[in-house]
Scaffold this active site. Structure first.
Site, PDB file in Angstrom:
ATOM      1  N   LYS A  78       0.848  -1.202   0.000  1.00  0.00           N
ATOM      2  CA  LYS A  78       0.000   0.000   0.000  1.00  0.00           C
ATOM      3  C   LYS A  78       0.882   1.250   0.000  1.00  0.00           C
ATOM      4  O   LYS A  78       1.924   1.282   0.660  1.00  0.00           O
ATOM      5  CB  LYS A  78      -0.902  -0.044   1.243  1.00  0.00           C
ATOM      6  CG  LYS A  78      -1.969   1.038   1.286  1.00  0.00           C
ATOM      7  CD  LYS A  78      -2.899   0.799   2.476  1.00  0.00           C
ATOM      8  CE  LYS A  78      -3.988   1.849   2.598  1.00  0.00           C
ATOM      9  NZ  LYS A  78      -4.893   1.619   3.719  1.00  0.00           N
ATOM     10  N   SER A 153      -9.742   1.464   2.669  1.00  0.00           N
ATOM     11  CA  SER A 153      -8.900   2.227   1.789  1.00  0.00           C
ATOM     12  C   SER A 153      -7.808   1.425   1.081  1.00  0.00           C
ATOM     13  O   SER A 153      -7.215   1.935   0.137  1.00  0.00           O
ATOM     14  CB  SER A 153      -8.246   3.346   2.600  1.00  0.00           C
ATOM     15  OG  SER A 153      -7.423   2.797   3.609  1.00  0.00           O
ATOM     16  N   SER A 177      -9.956  -0.854   6.925  1.00  0.00           N
ATOM     17  CA  SER A 177      -9.376  -0.712   5.580  1.00  0.00           C
ATOM     18  C   SER A 177      -8.593  -1.887   5.029  1.00  0.00           C
ATOM     19  O   SER A 177      -8.209  -1.864   3.866  1.00  0.00           O
ATOM     20  CB  SER A 177      -8.483   0.521   5.538  1.00  0.00           C
ATOM     21  OG  SER A 177      -9.274   1.660   5.325  1.00  0.00           O
TER      22      SER A 177
HETATM   23  N1  GLN Z   1     -13.318   3.534   5.948  1.00  0.00           N
HETATM   24  C1  GLN Z   1     -12.827   4.075   7.174  1.00  0.00           C
HETATM   25  C2  GLN Z   1     -12.573   5.538   7.032  1.00  0.00           C
HETATM   26  O1  GLN Z   1     -12.926   6.072   6.049  1.00  0.00           O
HETATM   27  C3  GLN Z   1     -11.621   3.324   7.619  1.00  0.00           C
HETATM   28  C4  GLN Z   1     -10.387   3.742   6.954  1.00  0.00           C
HETATM   29  C5  GLN Z   1      -9.210   2.935   7.359  1.00  0.00           C
HETATM   30  O2  GLN Z   1      -9.332   1.910   7.997  1.00  0.00           O
HETATM   31  N2  GLN Z   1      -8.050   3.445   7.006  1.00  0.00           N
HETATM   32  O3  GLN Z   1     -12.027   6.173   7.880  1.00  0.00           O
END
Ligand code: GLN
Length: 488
Positions: A78, A153, A177
């Site tokens: 990532k 994400s 994420s």
């Molecule tokens: N979808 C969640 C957010 O928008 C989690 C994001 C994540 O785990 N980095 O914050």
């Protein structure tokens, strides 16, 4: 040509040891799939030019590594995890041109294990999102259905593995994420216990919630990767000491029964936010767990429903402080203004995307004088109580359970564009995943079949602090009884 469709780390290692193919053959097969599929999927932001050279170099010593399961195995990373000398951008324009000056601890560990880095993967900017639509570099498409999101994400990492262009990938998980994109792409995704894996070299989003973890095709592979990347790291002050990990594990050690008890927080699953197919499939998964000898019991977790609101107070507060370092002076983009304040405004206004700006503003408000007590401190108290609720649920002497099961996501992968205009709908994607980050406990998403449109469905398991071993044990057995998703 090597078939990467069902290729796991374990199998590839065996083939390498048996000289069925070489490490360069394996890397070339991955690169070929990237070349064929990335233009439609947009999983990678950059493919590294040095992977083949490293493969050739590693091949020379392959005979000394028959016990090193990750030796010569290619992965994708990532774009918020630092690899020395490589660009890293958190999919943001604000880090334009920035190159990492050191290796993240997880990268260092994987390098020592003989891993090969194929490239960096797309993500929601600074890991804020559930669909990888918030990237500054275009949306990542779901390899199962290109009109759907890959989740977020870590959507690029999930898509890279699902399109068979890497044997595994690293992601980061602040509220779901790793697990949510893994679920949308038919993969296994692990969010380790807070403090289990070093965050050194991870671009911070919410420091008290973030963890790095693997996305893989099988639970066994996730376990192999977790073992390689976890452990105490003096470079991360929140990394747990070995004896702390041990003490946590001991709490659970005196169990009297051999049968694991898995708790289901029924009332949490009863709202209309959950898709019927998902719920039916989840009930089926519970039957499968019962069929392999686990005891399913109902549990009550009345505070868990507050995890998402608590998250959307604490996370933006941490985001607002963590992202203040991107000021146009220290890293990446610099847009000159008429004075220093104007330079900050121009750089940050141009460099950050809409969702990131939304959260910085929200977080700054939450932390401002007069609101700090009303929001931040209240959320912190509630976080503590949620964590206690988990400790109570996992307390075996008082009738607790060994693990908690829910679906990972309230519905399968949604269409690109479907939720991007409605942040609250998007935030609800993490309803089942976020409590594990709030409480700091480990959680695993496992594929659990497909729906009528052949989109992957999932099962989510949560275990007590530092008991990833419970997740692996249940996960491996579940995988066997569950007809796995057809790989694309
Ligand atoms: N979808 C969640 C957010 O928008 C989690 C994001 C994540 O785990 N980095 O914050």
């Amino acid at each position: 040509m090597i078939q990467l469709k069902d290729m796991t780390i374990k199998k590839a290692h065996q083939h390498l040891m048996d000289s069925d193919f070489t490490i360069p053959d394996l890397v070339e097969a991955c690169l070929k799939n990237i070349q064929e599929k990335n233009k439609d999927v947009n999983a990678y932001l950059e493919v590294f030019g040095d992977a083949i050279d490293r493969a050739k170099e590693l091949q020379l010593k392959i005979k000394d590594h028959d016990n090193d399961l990750l030796y010569g195995i290619p992965l994708a990373v990532k774009d918020n995890i630092l690899i020395e000398g490589k660009k890293v951008s958190a999919a943001s324009k604000i880090l334009e041109g920035y190159k990492a000056t050191y290796d993240a601890t997880v990268v260092k560990k994987l390098k020592e294990n003989g891993a090969i880095f194929l490239g960096r993967t797309n993500m929601d900017e600074f890991a804020m999102g559930s669909s990888t639509e918030n990237s500054s570099f275009g949306v990542t498409h779901n390899p199962y259905d290109l009109s759907c999101v890959a989740g977020g994400s870590s959507g690029g990492s999930a898509a890279a593995v699902a399109m068979n262009s890497a044997l595994y990938a690293l992601g980061s998980d602040t509220g779901g994420s790793i697990r949510q994109p893994a679920a949308f792409c038919g993969l296994v995704g692990l969010k380790p216990s807070y403090g289990a894996v070093s965050r050194y070299g991870l671009i911070a989003m919410g420091s008290s919630l973030d963890q790095i973890g693997p996305l893989s095709k099988t639970v066994e592979d996730a376990e192999i990767i977790f073992k390689a990347i976890s452990g105490h790291d003096p470079m991360d002050s929140t990394s747990a000491l070995e004896d702390v990990r041990y003490q946590y594990r001991q709490r659970q050690a005196d169990r009297d029964a051999d049968i694991f008890r898995i708790g289901v927080p029924r009332e949490f699953l009863s709202g209309d936010g959950i898709n019927k197919e998902t719920l039916d499939n989840f009930n089926n998964s519970l039957k499968k767990l019962e069929s392999i000898g686990y005891k399913i019991v109902d549990v009550e977790m009345p505070l868990t429903k507050y995890s998402l609101p608590v998250y959307y107070i604490l996370m933006p507060a941490e985001v607002s402080t963590n992202l203040s370092r991107f000021d146009g002076v220290r890293y990446g983009l610099h847009v000159s203004g008429k004075d220093l304040l104007d330079t900050y405004k121009m750089t940050r206004g141009n460099g950050f995307g809409q969702e990131v700006r939304r959260r910085i503003i929200l977080g700054t408000y939450i932390l401002s004088h007069g609101y700090y007590d009303a929001y931040y401190n209240k959320a912190k108290k509630l976080r503590f109580q949620i964590e206690n609720e988990f400790l109570k649920i996992f307390d075996l002497p008082t009738g607790g359970v060994d693990a908690i099961a829910t679906p990972t996501t309230p519905a399968p992968a949604f269409k690109i564009g479907e939720k991007i205009k409605d942040p609250v709908q998007m935030y609800l994607s993490d309803i089942f995943t976020v409590s594990a980050n709030i409480a700091g406990v480990p959680a695993l998403s496992i594929p659990a079949g497909v729906n009528k449109d052949n989109l992957p469905l999932d099962l989510h398991l949560t275990a007590p602090h530092f008991r990833e071993d419970i997740l692996f044990e249940i996960g491996k057995k579940f995988e066997k009884v569950n007809q796995s998703c057809q790989q694309v």
